[in-house]
Design a protein around this motif. Structure first.
Motif, PDB file in Angstrom:
ATOM      1  N   LEU A 120       0.792  -1.234   0.000  1.00  0.00           N
ATOM      2  CA  LEU A 120       0.000   0.000   0.000  1.00  0.00           C
ATOM      3  C   LEU A 120       0.825   1.284   0.000  1.00  0.00           C
ATOM      4  CD1 LEU A 120      -3.026  -0.929   2.298  1.00  0.00           C
ATOM      5  CD2 LEU A 120      -3.048  -0.485  -0.166  1.00  0.00           C
ATOM      6  N   PRO A 121       1.883   1.416   0.815  1.00  0.00           N
ATOM      7  CA  PRO A 121       2.649   2.672   0.762  1.00  0.00           C
ATOM      8  C   PRO A 121       3.215   2.956  -0.628  1.00  0.00           C
ATOM      9  CG  PRO A 121       3.246   1.399   2.707  1.00  0.00           C
ATOM     10  CD  PRO A 121       2.403   0.508   1.854  1.00  0.00           C
ATOM     11  N   HIS A 122       3.627   1.914  -1.325  1.00  0.00           N
ATOM     12  CA  HIS A 122       4.182   2.082  -2.673  1.00  0.00           C
ATOM     13  C   HIS A 122       3.083   2.452  -3.670  1.00  0.00           C
ATOM     14  CE1 HIS A 122       8.005   0.369  -1.335  1.00  0.00           C
ATOM     15  NE2 HIS A 122       7.309  -0.601  -0.755  1.00  0.00           N
ATOM     16  N   LEU A 123       1.932   1.794  -3.563  1.00  0.00           N
ATOM     17  CA  LEU A 123       0.831   2.092  -4.473  1.00  0.00           C
ATOM     18  C   LEU A 123       0.317   3.512  -4.264  1.00  0.00           C
ATOM     19  CD1 LEU A 123      -1.148  -1.290  -4.265  1.00  0.00           C
ATOM     20  CD2 LEU A 123       0.427  -0.552  -6.061  1.00  0.00           C
ATOM     21  N   ARG A 124       0.248   3.940  -3.015  1.00  0.00           N
ATOM     22  CA  ARG A 124      -0.169   5.328  -2.746  1.00  0.00           C
ATOM     23  C   ARG A 124       0.835   6.310  -3.322  1.00  0.00           C
ATOM     24  NH1 ARG A 124       0.271   7.100   1.736  1.00  0.00           N
ATOM     25  NH2 ARG A 124       1.034   5.382   3.050  1.00  0.00           N
ATOM     26  N   ALA A 125       2.129   6.024  -3.140  1.00  0.00           N
ATOM     27  CA  ALA A 125       3.176   6.943  -3.599  1.00  0.00           C
ATOM     28  C   ALA A 125       3.167   7.088  -5.125  1.00  0.00           C
ATOM     29  CB  ALA A 125       4.545   6.459  -3.126  1.00  0.00           C
ATOM     30  N   GLN A 126       2.823   6.025  -5.832  1.00  0.00           N
ATOM     31  CA  GLN A 126       2.830   6.092  -7.291  1.00  0.00           C
ATOM     32  C   GLN A 126       1.490   6.564  -7.857  1.00  0.00           C
ATOM     33  OE1 GLN A 126       3.890   2.028  -8.276  1.00  0.00           O
ATOM     34  NE2 GLN A 126       1.766   1.392  -8.529  1.00  0.00           N
ATOM     35  N   GLY A 127       0.519   6.796  -6.981  1.00  0.00           N
ATOM     36  CA  GLY A 127      -0.746   7.370  -7.416  1.00  0.00           C
ATOM     37  C   GLY A 127      -1.799   6.371  -7.839  1.00  0.00           C
ATOM     38  N   GLY A 128      -1.631   5.103  -7.458  1.00  0.00           N
ATOM     39  CA  GLY A 128      -2.671   4.126  -7.756  1.00  0.00           C
ATOM     40  C   GLY A 128      -2.115   2.775  -8.139  1.00  0.00           C
ATOM     41  N   GLY A 129      -3.026   1.870  -8.438  1.00  0.00           N
ATOM     42  CA  GLY A 129      -2.664   0.500  -8.795  1.00  0.00           C
ATOM     43  C   GLY A 129      -3.826  -0.418  -8.497  1.00  0.00           C
ATOM     44  N   LYS A 165     -12.711   0.124  -0.004  1.00  0.00           N
ATOM     45  CA  LYS A 165     -13.331   1.414   0.340  1.00  0.00           C
ATOM     46  C   LYS A 165     -12.319   2.358   0.988  1.00  0.00           C
ATOM     47  CE  LYS A 165     -17.699  -1.012   0.999  1.00  0.00           C
ATOM     48  NZ  LYS A 165     -18.692  -1.533   1.968  1.00  0.00           N
ATOM     49  N   GLU A 166     -11.361   1.790   1.710  1.00  0.00           N
ATOM     50  CA  GLU A 166     -10.346   2.619   2.367  1.00  0.00           C
ATOM     51  C   GLU A 166      -9.399   3.280   1.375  1.00  0.00           C
ATOM     52  OE1 GLU A 166      -9.922  -0.186   6.400  1.00  0.00           O
ATOM     53  OE2 GLU A 166      -8.179   0.245   5.158  1.00  0.00           O
ATOM     54  N   VAL A 167      -9.013   2.537   0.342  1.00  0.00           N
ATOM     55  CA  VAL A 167      -7.937   3.011  -0.533  1.00  0.00           C
ATOM     56  C   VAL A 167      -8.438   3.626  -1.830  1.00  0.00           C
ATOM     57  CG1 VAL A 167      -6.323   1.351   0.454  1.00  0.00           C
ATOM     58  CG2 VAL A 167      -7.615   0.723  -1.606  1.00  0.00           C
ATOM     59  N   ALA A 168      -9.730   3.628  -2.066  1.00  0.00           N
ATOM     60  CA  ALA A 168     -10.273   4.237  -3.282  1.00  0.00           C
ATOM     61  C   ALA A 168      -9.832   5.690  -3.473  1.00  0.00           C
ATOM     62  CB  ALA A 168     -11.793   4.130  -3.283  1.00  0.00           C
ATOM     63  N   PRO A 169      -9.755   6.507  -2.403  1.00  0.00           N
ATOM     64  CA  PRO A 169      -9.323   7.893  -2.599  1.00  0.00           C
ATOM     65  C   PRO A 169      -7.904   8.031  -3.159  1.00  0.00           C
ATOM     66  CG  PRO A 169     -10.379   7.635  -0.459  1.00  0.00           C
ATOM     67  CD  PRO A 169     -10.167   6.262  -1.003  1.00  0.00           C
ATOM     68  N   PHE A 170      -7.108   6.975  -3.086  1.00  0.00           N
ATOM     69  CA  PHE A 170      -5.727   7.028  -3.565  1.00  0.00           C
ATOM     70  C   PHE A 170      -5.578   6.440  -4.969  1.00  0.00           C
ATOM     71  CE2 PHE A 170      -5.616   6.341   1.097  1.00  0.00           C
ATOM     72  CZ  PHE A 170      -5.154   7.596   1.469  1.00  0.00           C
ATOM     73  N   GLY A 171      -6.691   6.111  -5.608  1.00  0.00           N
ATOM     74  CA  GLY A 171      -6.623   5.522  -6.939  1.00  0.00           C
ATOM     75  C   GLY A 171      -6.247   4.057  -6.938  1.00  0.00           C
ATOM     76  N   ILE A 172      -6.371   3.402  -5.783  1.00  0.00           N
ATOM     77  CA  ILE A 172      -6.063   1.977  -5.667  1.00  0.00           C
ATOM     78  C   ILE A 172      -7.377   1.209  -5.692  1.00  0.00           C
ATOM     79  CG2 ILE A 172      -4.991   0.190  -4.250  1.00  0.00           C
ATOM     80  CD1 ILE A 172      -3.338   2.473  -2.932  1.00  0.00           C
ATOM     81  N   GLU A 173      -7.448   0.198  -6.561  1.00  0.00           N
ATOM     82  CA  GLU A 173      -8.662  -0.599  -6.679  1.00  0.00           C
ATOM     83  C   GLU A 173      -8.371  -2.054  -6.318  1.00  0.00           C
ATOM     84  OE1 GLU A 173     -11.503   1.110  -9.975  1.00  0.00           O
ATOM     85  OE2 GLU A 173      -9.495   0.836 -10.816  1.00  0.00           O
ATOM     86  N   VAL A 174      -9.422  -2.772  -5.932  1.00  0.00           N
ATOM     87  CA  VAL A 174      -9.290  -4.142  -5.435  1.00  0.00           C
ATOM     88  C   VAL A 174     -10.267  -5.057  -6.172  1.00  0.00           C
ATOM     89  CG1 VAL A 174      -9.531  -5.650  -3.416  1.00  0.00           C
ATOM     90  CG2 VAL A 174      -8.582  -3.334  -3.142  1.00  0.00           C
TER      91      VAL A 174
END
Length: 293
Positions: A120-129, A165-174
Motif C-alpha cells: 500500500l505505501p508504494h501504491l499510494r506513492a505512485q498514485g494508484g494501482g 473502500k479505504e484506498v479508493a481515494p488514492f486511486g487503488i482498486e481491489v
C-alpha cells in the motif's frame, strides 16, 4: 493492455503459474515469489530480466515486507499486486490439529493481508494501482469438511472488501477473484487433509476425503481463468468480484439466495430491537456505530 508490471505470490504452480506464463508471453513484466528456489528456472531462462524472482513464505511477515520493498525498488512502478499464494485444508474442524489451523490461517488470511499492507505505501506513492486477491467461490459459499479453509477465505473477502473502500481515494482498486474448480495441482499437490476420525465416517464432513481423486477432474481451464484475470486488470472501475467457472457461479448464487431468504423475513423482528427515544421514535442512527456493545 499496454506493457505493465505485476507482482504475484506463488508463481511456481496453479493459477499463479498460468498468470505468469500468459503475462510474460504477452510482453509484460512479472515479479514473482516462490517457496522453492529453482521452481521457475525454465521461465527465467526463456524471459530473462522480464521475470524477477524472490523466495518468500508469506507466513514470514518481515520477509514479506522485505520482498515487496525490493520488488518496487528494483522494478519501479508495479501496476498489479496479486495475492495468489495459498492452499486447501480439508477435514472436519474436530479432526484438524492446532498446527494445521494456525498455518492455514497464517497463509491464506494473514499472509495475504500482510502482502497488501506492504504494497500500500508504494501504491499510494505512485498514485494508484490494483490489488487482485485470489479467493474462491468458497469465500461466499460453504461445504462441510472445509470449515477452516472457508474461514480464511471468508476472512480475506471481508478484509479486501473493506480495504477497497479505504484506498479508493488514492486511486487503488481491489478485485476478489472467485474461481471454481480448476485443472491445476491445487487438489493434488498443495491440498492438505486432516487425519480422519471414525466418528465422521459417512457424515457430510467426510465428503472432502475424496477431493484428491484424479478420476474426477475439475471443470475450470486455468489458462482461460488467467486470461480473464488479466483482462479484468484493465477494467475501470475494477470489478470488486470476478467469478470464474460455471460451478462457482452456481454455488455463489445459491448461497446468496439462501442467505437472503433466511434474513429477509426478519425485517420486523430486527427493527424491534432499535433504540426508541423519549418522543417514541427512532433516532435514525446509521453507520458503523453499534449500540449496546
Amino acid at each position: 493492455m499496454s506493457q505493465s508490471t505485476w507482482f504475484i505470490t506463488g508463481v511456481n504452480s496453479g493459477l499463479g503459474r498460468a498468470l505468469t506464463e500468459r503475462l510474460l508471453a504477452d510482453g509484460h513484466r512479472v515479479a514473482g515469489t516462490v517457496r522453492r528456489p529453482g521452481s521457475v528456472d525454465d521461465l527465467a531462462a526463456r524471459y530473462g530480466d522480464r521475470l524477477w524472482v524472490a523466495r518468500l513464505d508469506v507466513t514470514d511477515t518481515a520477509r514479506v515486507r522485505e520482498v515487496v520493498d525490493s520488488a518496487f525498488a528494483d522494478l519501479g512502478r508495479i501496476d498489479v499486486v496479486v495475492n495468489n499464494a495459498g492452499y486447501g485444508l480439508f477435514g472436519a474442524a474436530e479432526e484438524l490439529t492446532d498446527e494445521q489451523i494456525d498455518h492455514v490461517l497464517a497463509t491464506n488470511l494473514t499472509g495475504s493481508i500482510q502482502v497488501a499492507r506492504a504494497a500500500l505505501p508504494h501504491l499510494r506513492a505512485q498514485g494508484g494501482g490494483r490489488i487482485v486477491q485470489l479467493s474462491t467461490y468458497g469465500g461466499q459459499a460453504t461445504h462441510p469438511g472445509a470449515s477452516l479453509y472457508h474461514a480464511g477465505k471468508w476472512g480475506i473477502e471481508g478484509f479486501m472488501e473493506s480495504l477497497a473502500k479505504e484506498v479508493a481515494p488514492f486511486g487503488i482498486e481491489v478485485t476478489l477473484v472467485e474461481p471454481g474448480g480448476a485443472r491445476t495441482e491445487f487438489r493434488f499437490g498443495s491440498l492438505r487433509s486432516a487425519t480422519p476420525m471414525p466418528a465422521y465416517d459417512g457424515t457430510p464432513a467426510a465428503m472432502t476425503r475424496g477431493a484428491g481423486d484424479r478420476s474426477r477432474p475439475s471443470i475450470g481451464d486455468p489458462a482461460k481463468m488467467a486470461a480473464r484475470i488479466i483482462e479484468s486488470a484493465a477494467q475501470t472501475p475494477a470489478p470488486l468480484r470476478l467469478v470464474l467457472g460455471s460451478d462457482a457461479h452456481r454455488f455463489i448464487t445459491a448461497a446468496l439466495r439462501e442467505r437472503l431468504a433466511e434474513i429477509a423475513p426478519q425485517a420486523e423482528s430486527a427493527g424491534s430491537t432499535d433504540w426508541i427515544d423519549e418522543t417514541g421514535g427512532s433516532d435514525g442512527a446509521d453507520g458503523p456505530t453499534v449500540r449496546g456493545r
